[in-house]
Write a protein that holds these residues in place. Structure first.
Motif, mmCIF file in Angstrom:
data_model
loop_
_atom_site.group_PDB
_atom_site.id
_atom_site.type_symbol
_atom_site.label_atom_id
_atom_site.label_comp_id
_atom_site.label_asym_id
_atom_site.label_seq_id
_atom_site.Cartn_x
_atom_site.Cartn_y
_atom_site.Cartn_z
ATOM 1 N N ILE A 199 -0.593 -16.841 25.222
ATOM 2 C CA ILE A 199 -1.580 -17.071 26.313
ATOM 3 C C ILE A 199 -1.799 -15.519 26.556
ATOM 4 O O ILE A 199 -1.053 -14.590 26.353
ATOM 5 C CB ILE A 199 -0.900 -17.385 27.692
ATOM 6 N N HIS A 200 -2.526 -15.044 28.061
ATOM 7 C CA HIS A 200 -2.632 -13.783 28.631
ATOM 8 C C HIS A 200 -3.073 -13.813 29.868
ATOM 9 O O HIS A 200 -3.786 -15.076 30.312
ATOM 10 C CB HIS A 200 -4.284 -13.061 28.126
ATOM 11 N N ALA A 212 2.651 -10.221 36.648
ATOM 12 C CA ALA A 212 1.870 -11.264 35.742
ATOM 13 C C ALA A 212 2.418 -11.144 34.185
ATOM 14 O O ALA A 212 2.207 -11.418 33.245
ATOM 15 C CB ALA A 212 0.427 -10.474 35.747
ATOM 16 N N GLU A 213 3.116 -9.502 34.148
ATOM 17 C CA GLU A 213 3.137 -9.256 32.655
ATOM 18 C C GLU A 213 4.421 -10.174 32.187
ATOM 19 O O GLU A 213 4.810 -10.531 31.075
ATOM 20 C CB GLU A 213 4.086 -8.012 32.389
ATOM 21 N N THR A 214 5.282 -9.960 33.403
ATOM 22 C CA THR A 214 6.737 -11.007 33.642
ATOM 23 C C THR A 214 6.280 -11.850 33.277
ATOM 24 O O THR A 214 7.034 -12.975 32.261
ATOM 25 C CB THR A 214 7.845 -10.950 34.742
ATOM 26 N N TYR A 215 5.143 -13.220 33.393
ATOM 27 C CA TYR A 215 5.142 -14.198 33.147
ATOM 28 C C TYR A 215 4.477 -14.598 32.073
ATOM 29 O O TYR A 215 4.527 -14.854 31.013
ATOM 30 C CB TYR A 215 3.650 -14.571 34.167
ATOM 31 N N ARG A 216 4.176 -13.658 31.711
ATOM 32 C CA ARG A 216 2.584 -13.156 30.143
ATOM 33 C C ARG A 216 3.638 -13.117 29.237
ATOM 34 O O ARG A 216 3.733 -14.004 28.140
ATOM 35 C CB ARG A 216 2.530 -12.301 30.088
ATOM 36 N N GLN A 253 -6.120 -18.059 29.727
ATOM 37 C CA GLN A 253 -6.109 -16.884 29.803
ATOM 38 C C GLN A 253 -6.232 -16.870 31.721
ATOM 39 O O GLN A 253 -7.714 -17.747 31.698
ATOM 40 C CB GLN A 253 -6.865 -15.592 29.628
ATOM 41 N N TRP A 254 -5.912 -16.430 32.362
ATOM 42 C CA TRP A 254 -5.696 -16.525 34.239
ATOM 43 C C TRP A 254 -5.181 -15.622 34.745
ATOM 44 O O TRP A 254 -4.834 -14.223 34.204
ATOM 45 C CB TRP A 254 -4.923 -17.784 34.051
ATOM 46 N N TYR A 255 -5.700 -14.890 35.644
ATOM 47 C CA TYR A 255 -5.064 -14.589 36.730
ATOM 48 C C TYR A 255 -3.603 -14.944 37.762
ATOM 49 O O TYR A 255 -3.655 -15.887 37.594
ATOM 50 C CB TYR A 255 -6.274 -13.552 37.743
ATOM 51 N N HIS A 256 -3.100 -13.811 37.563
ATOM 52 C CA HIS A 256 -1.860 -14.063 37.746
ATOM 53 C C HIS A 256 -1.876 -15.325 38.953
ATOM 54 O O HIS A 256 -2.070 -14.425 40.295
ATOM 55 C CB HIS A 256 -0.773 -13.127 37.804
ATOM 56 N N GLY A 257 -1.451 -16.142 39.646
ATOM 57 C CA GLY A 257 -1.791 -17.851 40.565
ATOM 58 C C GLY A 257 -3.249 -16.931 41.078
ATOM 59 O O GLY A 257 -2.902 -17.460 42.285
ATOM 60 N N HIS A 265 -16.168 -12.748 30.827
ATOM 61 C CA HIS A 265 -15.463 -11.672 31.629
ATOM 62 C C HIS A 265 -14.465 -9.786 31.037
ATOM 63 O O HIS A 265 -14.216 -10.268 29.811
ATOM 64 C CB HIS A 265 -14.776 -12.394 32.276
ATOM 65 N N HIS A 266 -14.381 -9.076 31.407
ATOM 66 C CA HIS A 266 -14.609 -8.161 31.011
ATOM 67 C C HIS A 266 -12.522 -8.083 31.663
ATOM 68 O O HIS A 266 -11.607 -6.810 29.950
ATOM 69 C CB HIS A 266 -14.270 -6.591 32.200
ATOM 70 N N ALA A 267 -11.780 -8.483 31.746
ATOM 71 C CA ALA A 267 -10.682 -8.784 31.905
ATOM 72 C C ALA A 267 -9.722 -9.778 30.622
ATOM 73 O O ALA A 267 -9.097 -9.870 30.681
ATOM 74 C CB ALA A 267 -9.684 -9.160 33.251
ATOM 75 N N TYR A 268 -11.064 -10.600 30.020
ATOM 76 C CA TYR A 268 -10.707 -11.461 28.791
ATOM 77 C C TYR A 268 -10.213 -11.020 27.478
ATOM 78 O O TYR A 268 -10.650 -9.976 27.427
ATOM 79 C CB TYR A 268 -11.665 -12.314 28.417
ATOM 80 N N ARG A 269 -9.162 -11.064 26.955
ATOM 81 C CA ARG A 269 -8.479 -10.433 26.163
ATOM 82 C C ARG A 269 -8.761 -11.038 24.665
ATOM 83 O O ARG A 269 -8.664 -11.985 24.585
ATOM 84 C CB ARG A 269 -6.370 -10.860 26.307
ATOM 85 N N PRO A 270 -9.831 -10.189 23.768
ATOM 86 C CA PRO A 270 -9.743 -10.630 22.675
ATOM 87 C C PRO A 270 -8.598 -11.444 22.068
ATOM 88 O O PRO A 270 -7.272 -10.924 21.720
ATOM 89 C CB PRO A 270 -10.221 -10.193 21.840
#
Length: 385
Positions: A199-200, A212-216, A253-257, A265-270
């Motif tokens: 996940i990301h 977000a990083e803790t959850y990731r 991949q999702w935004y925290h919460g 999308h630019h926030a999508y991690r390869p």
């Protein structure tokens, strides 16, 4: 180009995965997706269909709740036809031993759960050793991370608990450790995969970044526990991890919460970056243990994932396989609607299955592309006997 020095893990780079969930829903109803797709009865035809599409390896499942209906007594009648059909078709199978379900008489929170699962795993290993020739592959417990969340935090599936995700995760890790050791005692050739979500999680605001990083990072906790990197008192050790299987879907991949981050999308991690991180962390070969999309997105999703796998392998990340999961359309967990996610449809009245042409065509393109690239470098010996 594809890094062809990556050892071949399976008889084919592409695998077909048969949905084999056996959990109880929130309302208490037990699911059995092998029966729901009729794969349990049509295994011979299904394995042959894989071979016709150039696939010689699969993920499949043993249904513990059917096999052990009384403590220590095993009925292999649901397993033997599948084992023998795979052997006849020449399909190498990774056997899931616990795909969210367990026998009704067991308390999952008890020490007996760990002990009974280890004994079941050992008995299964004896049967597989007697019935097959090649070194076996197992996934002891599927998606410990997801199961802990869905069954231990949210009460969505069995055991239906809330705010007990950490405790459930550790109990499942104990069971997986015991099962691996029991299987190795029966068959030292055995190989193992994990199958955990990759996940990301993106922080929507600066204030959310730490959360977000803790959850990731929670995505790695189950394998960290299994390997002894964390809480070694559970019994984990480095030699208990073999092939790191990662499950990756369009909603991983999702935004925290917040909502899912859309592909592009630019926030999508390869995906290739995520695979490289998993390899750096554990230093083991990787398997895309599950990936797929629904409806018309199936072919485009496979195209994207294969391109990212190719990029990862070109950078030296040893990705040794990709499993189309599920390879059959299946009835959804919550309402039984037919989820059109497979290479093959649900079975018709006579057991016939239709092929989804766009996905079949994309699969063939990817097989041919990888085959052409591998011609330019020596092919390593496969890592199976």
């Amino acid at each position: 180009m594809v890094a062809d020095a990556t050892p071949a893990l399976f008889r084919s780079f592409f695998l077909g995965g048969f949905e084999c969930s056996t959990h109880r829903r929130r309302d208490g109803r037990r699911l059995d997706l092998l029966a729901g797709t009729r794969h349990d009865r049509l295994a011979a035809a299904d394995y042959q269909a894989l071979r016709e599409h150039g696939i010689a390896a699969a993920r499949d499942g043993l249904r513990w709740h059917l096999i052990e209906q009384a403590p220590g007594e095993y009925d292999w009648s649901s397993v033997l036809p599948m084992l023998r059909a795979a052997e006849t078709a020449g399909v190498q199978v990774i056997w899931d031993l616990c795909h969210y379900g367990w026998p009704d008489d067991l308390d999952i929170w008890s020490p007996a759960f760990v002990e009974r699962f280890a004994a079941f795993a050992a008995a299964a290993a004896r049967l597989v050793r007697e019935e097959t020739v090649a070194a076996p592959f197992y996934c002891p417990i599927n998606e410990i991370s997801f199961w802990s969340w869905a069954g231990g935090e949210m009460g969505r599936i069995n055991p239906g608990a809330r705010r007990q995700g950490g405790a459930l995760k550790r109990q499942l890790v104990r069971a997986a450790i015991a099962a691996i050791r029991a299987i190795r005692a029966e068959d030292p050739r055995a190989r193992f995969i994990t199958a955990e979500p990759l996940i990301h999680v993106v922080a929507g605001t600066k204030r959310a970044a730490r959360h977000a990083e803790t959850y990731r990072l929670f995505q790695f906790e189950a394998v960290d526990l299994l390997s002894g990197r964390a809480e070694p008192e559970l019994g984990g050790a480095a030699d208990l991890i073999d092939i790191i299987g990662v499950n990756y879907y369009p909603d991983n991949q999702w935004y925290h919460g917040g909502p899912t981050v859309p592909l592009g999308h630019h926030a999508y991690r390869p995906l290739s970056d995520m695979l490289a991180e998993a390899h750096r962390r554990y230093g083991r070969p990787l398997l895309i243990a599950e990936t797929g999309a629904e409806g018309s997105a199936r072919a485009a999703w496979l195209h994207y994932v294969c391109a990212e796998v190719e990029a990862a392998r070109a950078a030296g990340v040893p990705v040794g396989g990709l499993c189309l999961y599920p390879v059959l359309d299946y009835p959804g967990w919550d309402n039984g609607r037919i989820c059109q996610a497979g290479l093959f449809s649900m079975a018709g009245p006579a057991g016939e299955r239709a092929v989804f042409p766009p996905l079949a065509q994309e699969l063939r393109r990817q097989q041919e592309s990888m085959g052409r690239k591998s011609e330019h470098s020596p092919s390593p010996d496969p890592v199976f006997s």
